[in-house]
Design an enzyme around this catalytic site. Structure first.
Site, PDB file in Angstrom:
ATOM      1  N   ARG A 237       1.219 -13.787  33.948  1.00 44.44           N
ATOM      2  CA  ARG A 237       1.149 -14.584  34.834  1.00 44.44           C
ATOM      3  C   ARG A 237       0.524 -13.815  36.008  1.00 44.44           C
ATOM      4  O   ARG A 237       0.816 -12.731  36.043  1.00 44.44           O
ATOM      5  CB  ARG A 237       2.443 -15.223  35.255  1.00 44.44           C
ATOM      6  N   GLU A 266      -3.741 -20.357  41.443  1.00 46.24           N
ATOM      7  CA  GLU A 266      -4.735 -20.992  40.734  1.00 46.24           C
ATOM      8  C   GLU A 266      -5.062 -22.407  41.067  1.00 46.24           C
ATOM      9  O   GLU A 266      -4.030 -23.179  41.374  1.00 46.24           O
ATOM     10  CB  GLU A 266      -4.436 -20.944  39.266  1.00 46.24           C
ATOM     11  N   HIS A 285      -7.654 -18.926  33.255  1.00 45.55           N
ATOM     12  CA  HIS A 285      -6.665 -19.451  32.646  1.00 45.55           C
ATOM     13  C   HIS A 285      -6.742 -20.275  31.351  1.00 45.55           C
ATOM     14  O   HIS A 285      -6.346 -21.459  31.500  1.00 45.55           O
ATOM     15  CB  HIS A 285      -5.415 -20.306  33.480  1.00 45.55           C
TER      16      HIS A 285
HETATM   17  N1  LIG Z   1      -2.601 -17.318  29.470  1.00 47.48           N
HETATM   18  C1  LIG Z   1      -2.144 -18.390  29.183  1.00 47.48           C
HETATM   19  O1  LIG Z   1      -2.577 -19.239  28.552  1.00 47.48           O
HETATM   20  C2  LIG Z   1      -0.678 -18.370  28.317  1.00 47.48           C
HETATM   21  C3  LIG Z   1       0.038 -17.557  29.075  1.00 47.48           C
HETATM   22  N2  LIG Z   1       1.491 -17.316  28.418  1.00 47.48           N
HETATM   23  C4  LIG Z   1       2.319 -16.486  29.249  1.00 47.48           C
HETATM   24  O2  LIG Z   1       2.780 -15.453  28.269  1.00 47.48           O
HETATM   25  C5  LIG Z   1       4.354 -15.216  28.766  1.00 47.48           C
HETATM   26  C6  LIG Z   1       4.989 -14.705  27.289  1.00 47.48           C
HETATM   27  O3  LIG Z   1       5.058 -15.721  26.409  1.00 47.48           O
HETATM   28  P1  LIG Z   1       5.791 -15.381  25.127  1.00 47.48           P
HETATM   29  O4  LIG Z   1       5.358 -14.237  24.444  1.00 47.48           O
HETATM   30  O5  LIG Z   1       5.679 -16.700  24.121  1.00 47.48           O
HETATM   31  O6  LIG Z   1       7.347 -15.406  25.845  1.00 47.48           O
HETATM   32  P2  LIG Z   1       8.630 -14.802  24.971  1.00 47.48           P
HETATM   33  O7  LIG Z   1       9.840 -15.411  25.762  1.00 47.48           O
HETATM   34  O8  LIG Z   1       8.739 -14.851  23.447  1.00 47.48           O
HETATM   35  O9  LIG Z   1       8.471 -13.166  25.567  1.00 47.48           O
HETATM   36  C7  LIG Z   1       8.675 -12.664  26.712  1.00 47.48           C
HETATM   37  C8  LIG Z   1       9.016 -11.203  26.519  1.00 47.48           C
HETATM   38  O10 LIG Z   1       9.153 -10.547  27.789  1.00 47.48           O
HETATM   39  C9  LIG Z   1      10.251 -10.025  28.002  1.00 47.48           C
HETATM   40  N3  LIG Z   1      10.776  -9.733  29.262  1.00 47.48           N
HETATM   41  C10 LIG Z   1      11.445 -10.608  30.199  1.00 47.48           C
HETATM   42  N4  LIG Z   1      11.616  -9.999  31.433  1.00 47.48           N
HETATM   43  C11 LIG Z   1      10.873  -8.741  31.388  1.00 47.48           C
HETATM   44  C12 LIG Z   1      10.846  -7.570  31.897  1.00 47.48           C
HETATM   45  N5  LIG Z   1      11.486  -7.761  33.434  1.00 47.48           N
HETATM   46  N6  LIG Z   1      10.411  -6.601  31.656  1.00 47.48           N
HETATM   47  C13 LIG Z   1       9.943  -6.505  30.439  1.00 47.48           C
HETATM   48  N7  LIG Z   1       9.749  -7.363  29.607  1.00 47.48           N
HETATM   49  C14 LIG Z   1      10.474  -8.434  30.037  1.00 47.48           C
HETATM   50  C15 LIG Z   1      11.494 -10.867  27.199  1.00 47.48           C
HETATM   51  O11 LIG Z   1      12.543  -9.912  26.938  1.00 47.48           O
HETATM   52  C16 LIG Z   1      10.694 -11.135  25.807  1.00 47.48           C
HETATM   53  O12 LIG Z   1      10.741 -10.104  24.913  1.00 47.48           O
HETATM   54  C17 LIG Z   1       4.902 -16.754  29.218  1.00 47.48           C
HETATM   55  O13 LIG Z   1       6.232 -16.734  29.851  1.00 47.48           O
HETATM   56  C18 LIG Z   1       3.676 -17.363  29.946  1.00 47.48           C
HETATM   57  O14 LIG Z   1       3.785 -16.813  31.174  1.00 47.48           O
HETATM   58  C19 LIG Z   1       2.044 -18.138  27.656  1.00 47.48           C
HETATM   59  C20 LIG Z   1       1.020 -19.022  26.883  1.00 47.48           C
HETATM   60  C21 LIG Z   1      -0.229 -19.209  27.259  1.00 47.48           C
HETATM   61  O1  LIG Z   2       1.575 -22.152  28.009  1.00 48.89           O
HETATM   62  C1  LIG Z   2       1.449 -21.437  29.254  1.00 48.89           C
HETATM   63  O2  LIG Z   2       2.590 -20.818  29.751  1.00 48.89           O
HETATM   64  C2  LIG Z   2       0.141 -21.213  30.016  1.00 48.89           C
HETATM   65  O3  LIG Z   2      -0.093 -20.551  30.791  1.00 48.89           O
HETATM   66  C3  LIG Z   2      -0.804 -22.390  29.510  1.00 48.89           C
HETATM   67  O4  LIG Z   2      -0.562 -23.415  30.307  1.00 48.89           O
END
Ligand SMILES: NC(=O)C1=CN([C@@H]2O[C@H](COP(=O)(O)OP(=O)(O)OC[C@H]3O[C@@H](n4cnc5c(N)ncnc54)[C@H](O)[C@@H]3O)[C@@H](O)[C@H]2O)C=CC1
Ligand SMILES: O=C(O)C(=O)CO
Length: 318
Positions: A237, A266, A285
């Site tokens: 993000r 965005e 994105h």
């Molecule tokens: N660019 C894109 O198209 C996409 C972006 N995302 C972003 O990726 C992020 C991560 O997704 P996932 O890995 O599936 O989530 P997840 O919930 O599996 O992993 C997030 C990790 O971050 C850790 N975390 C939380 N707070 C923290 C902190 N203060 N310092 C360090 N680590 C911390 C958590 O403990 C967890 O291990 C989502 O929250 C979303 O914002 C997700 C999908 C698509």
């Molecule tokens: O799945 C997410 O968190 C994304 O940012 C894509 O929309």
């Protein structure tokens, strides 16, 4: 029962693609909505689907019939999940759908920083290769990843999969996660503090969610610790990064390059300082947006609504 989709276009602009939700009730579809339009558009809805349209406490207060907010995404920072819980509104997200696609995209960005394949292709098509005598035309420094260290901030689903790919490239991996040790690390992956991660990584990749704790996590102070010339990749993000500080670190050459799929506002605003920063690759994105991931996202959204209406909600985040 009314189901309102606030911003369906990026997932599926063709309304027919949303037919899976029609078996549960009347579906009202919007391509895109502003925060100000939510109350009017979601009035009377039991279920609201949002991808990035913000739903804050004051909005929730004006939607007394709302029972479920189903995110069309993994990240749920656009919804005030605590306020929703306080009002008895369930919030669920779509985990996993994009894990492989996003981690693959991290490497699309990283490999572009290492090799600048696009720039070399342009040079070839512009005749630059033809019009010089050498068999090889190298326009930028080329970087090998093997033996370098990748620092992964947030060792959740995407962070862990990114570590797998980094290991396959022969990289060592440092990681920092909220609990400092949630998820036992895979072989070749070591947990450490954020400062050590910044100081010890050649490539830093962000994979934590946007929360009160992570907003502005990457700032001047943290960037002053990086190895000179390191790369920063952000597919998580935009709000994790203080963009003025990142632009400064790039312009001063402290940071070698950044590759960003996400920015604080965005679509990107014309005055975003990163648009003019040196060595800053920005994509709009799209890390999530493979055909395969979008298919899974739609399937899980239908499953989320079905489970909630069946009395056994899944993927609940509040
Ligand atoms: N660019 C894109 O198209 C996409 C972006 N995302 C972003 O990726 C992020 C991560 O997704 P996932 O890995 O599936 O989530 P997840 O919930 O599996 O992993 C997030 C990790 O971050 C850790 N975390 C939380 N707070 C923290 C902190 N203060 N310092 C360090 N680590 C911390 C958590 O403990 C967890 O291990 C989502 O929250 C979303 O914002 C997700 C999908 C698509
Ligand atoms: O799945 C997410 O968190 C994304 O940012 C894509 O929309």
């Amino acid at each position: 029962m009314k189901i309102v989709i606030l911003d369906g276009r990026t997932l599926a602009p063709d309304r027919a693609a949303w037919a899976g939700l029609e078996e549960f009730g009347e579906v009202v579809y919007h391509d895109v909505s502003t925060a100000e339009q939510v109350v009017e558009r979601a009035a009377g809805a039991t279920v609201v689907a949002t991808n990035k349209t913000p739903i804050r406490e004051e909005t929730l207060a004006r939607l007394p019939e709302l029972r479920l907010i189903t995110l069309l995404a993994t990240g749920y920072d656009c919804v005030d999940v605590k306020a929703a819980r306080a009002r008895g509104v369930t919030v669920c997200n779509v985990p996993v759908y994009g894990t492989r696609s996003v981690s693959q995209f991290v490497f699309a960005l990283l490999l572009e920083l290492c090799h600048h394949a696009g720039l070399h292709d342009e040079a070839v098509h512009d005749g630059e290769w033809t019009n010089q005598p050498d068999f090889s035309l190298r326009k930028t420094r080329q970087v090998e990843l093997a033996g370098k260290t990748m620092g992964i901030v947030g060792y959740g689903r995407i962070g862990r999969q990114t570590a797998v790919l980094a290991r396959a490239f022969g990289m060592d991996v440092l990681t920092h996660s909220r609990s400092g040790g949630d998820n036992s690390p895979a072989e070749g992956v070591r947990f450490c503090g954020l400062d050590e991660l910044f100081a010890g990584s050649d490539v830093i990749s962000l994979h934590c969610p946007m929360t009160e704790q992570t907003a502005g996590l990457i700032n001047r102070d943290q960037l002053s610790r990086v190895k000179p010339g390191a790369f920063l990749i952000n597919t998580a993000r935009g709000g994790l990064v203080v963009e003025e500080d990142l632009a400064e670190a790039l312009n001063s050459g402290r940071l070698g390059a950044a590759a960003l799929d996400v920015v604080s506002k965005e679509p990107i605003r014309p005055d975003n300082p990163l648009l003019k920063a040196k060595n800053c690759l920005i994509t709009p994105h799209i890390a999530w947006a493979t055909d395969e991931a979008r298919g899974r996202l739609m399937e899980t959204t239908v499953a989320n609504v079905a489970a909630f209406l069946g009395g056994k909600p899944i993927n609940v985040v509040n």
